[in-house]
Design a protein around this motif. Sequence first.
Motif, PDB file in Angstrom:
ATOM      1  N   VAL A 173       4.493  -0.961 -15.669  1.00  9.11           N
ATOM      2  CA  VAL A 173       4.801  -1.170 -14.251  1.00  9.11           C
ATOM      3  C   VAL A 173       3.711  -0.484 -13.428  1.00  9.11           C
ATOM      4  O   VAL A 173       3.069   0.462 -13.882  1.00  9.11           O
ATOM      5  N   GLU A 174       3.491  -0.977 -12.207  1.00 10.40           N
ATOM      6  CA  GLU A 174       2.499  -0.384 -11.311  1.00 10.40           C
ATOM      7  C   GLU A 174       3.195   0.277 -10.142  1.00 10.40           C
ATOM      8  O   GLU A 174       4.154  -0.277  -9.584  1.00 10.40           O
ATOM      9  N   VAL A 175       2.729   1.457  -9.779  1.00  5.80           N
ATOM     10  CA  VAL A 175       3.278   2.156  -8.621  1.00  5.80           C
ATOM     11  C   VAL A 175       2.907   1.388  -7.355  1.00  5.80           C
ATOM     12  O   VAL A 175       1.753   1.005  -7.165  1.00  5.80           O
ATOM     13  N   GLU A 176       3.880   1.155  -6.518  1.00  9.66           N
ATOM     14  CA  GLU A 176       3.654   0.418  -5.272  1.00  9.66           C
ATOM     15  C   GLU A 176       2.961   1.325  -4.254  1.00  9.66           C
ATOM     16  O   GLU A 176       3.363   2.463  -4.039  1.00  9.66           O
ATOM     17  N   ARG A 177       1.897   0.820  -3.636  1.00 11.75           N
ATOM     18  CA  ARG A 177       1.177   1.571  -2.604  1.00 11.75           C
ATOM     19  C   ARG A 177       1.444   0.955  -1.229  1.00 11.75           C
ATOM     20  O   ARG A 177       1.763  -0.225  -1.117  1.00 11.75           O
ATOM     21  N   GLU A 178       1.233   1.780  -0.210  1.00 15.11           N
ATOM     22  CA  GLU A 178       1.218   1.262   1.155  1.00 15.11           C
ATOM     23  C   GLU A 178      -0.054   0.427   1.345  1.00 15.11           C
ATOM     24  O   GLU A 178      -0.976   0.486   0.522  1.00 15.11           O
TER      25      GLU A 178
END
Length: 460
Positions: A394-399
Amino acid sequence: MSNSRSTTKQLHVAMFPWFAFGHITPYLHLSNKLSERGHRVSFLLPKGAQPKVQHLILYPNLITFYPLLVPTLHTLPPAANTTSDIPPPLLGHLLLAFDQTQPQVQSILTSLNPDFIFFNFSPWMPDLAHQLGSKAICYTIVTPAAPALKVPTKDKPEDMTVQDFMQLPPGYPPSCVRMKYKDYEIAQLKVYAKPHGTEMSLYVRITYGLIRSDALAFRTYNEFEGPYCDYLRQHYAKPVLLTGPVLPEAPATKLDEKWTNWLCNFKRGTVVYCAFGSQNKLQKDQFQELLLGFELCGQPFLVALSSPDGCATVEEAFPDGFEERVKGRGWVYGGWVPQTLILEHPSIGCSVTHCGYGSMWESLLSDCQIVCVPFLGDQTVGARLMVEQLKVAVEVEREDDGWISKESISKAIISVMDEDSEISGLVKYNHAKLKEELTTKGMQERYLDTFIQNLQGLMD
């Protein structure tokens, strides 16, 4: 030495990687594998870098270092030899110094007269190799999905614009890259596409190396990234040779007691391990936010990060009260860590990685769940290959501006560590299946033997 290895003619290979340890080290790993099979390697690198990598050489009778004096530029810090010695804004100036080593490089290679010269970031190397009667091999240490994504769709690479980079090139394999770019990714593309002091953008520099070389080489398996290798083979109309990931053997030594004594306090598969490589230096506010995210996730954690900008130590940058609150379950370490051995420890259950290609492979070949926090363009492509196409992470969601909140890092970790969650089961199953395929007995050795046979074929 097996019969298959001893029947090939001894090759003489010269290595000239970009002046960054993230490039020098994989070139050294390949050098060891070539020398293990009886081939000779001449390795050109900055003089200041040699003492830091000397210990990696396993066959000193076949691998010879040729130290280069990096030209002194008034815009660079004194004794700047690699990207580790400079802040990111000075990259272009180091590229200029890199190019100015060309007379030294030419003198050394003329005296050596190698069969092959492995290079990257030096678009002038193919012409030099051909003058010497050598073959130029563009050995790229990132995922082939990245250069495949950026193949020039205009007559000249220098005519490509940021807008061109944001479109998939015709015939690109099934997309693992979101077409909607966020602001911070567009900013990365702009840096990639603009000239870096040498009147040549990083994109043009890399692409001309691909265009002018005799063959392209990547450290991957066809079973993992075959469609991207096929795409590059077709686009550049030249051989694409694969070495396999060429990771070093796990050290014979055991994990130091300071690590095992701490890790053994926790149940199997419960500790979150995080490392972002030596090149990713965070701003203090982002560093603190990440630590708060690890605290928030509720899992025990071992975080190995460089001290953020403006701080001499990691401890200096801790959020107020953080150290006391996580005492006993959280360890933030600011020095080098034996990553391969740590990932093998049974207490480690999750790897939070920047998706540098070596770290990506180490995570894939471990039994850990994987959380991706990419920082640079090729890392972003590698992360989305694992997340969206292979579904093993999974990828960490960024602003939109690239900011990572404590909530987003915590949410990503919990999503793969909660055994009852659907995403946790999916990525664990897919990861185990892929790992089984990638660790087939003898697979890496077969790839290396085939790679050397293909090099021999280029000489015929």
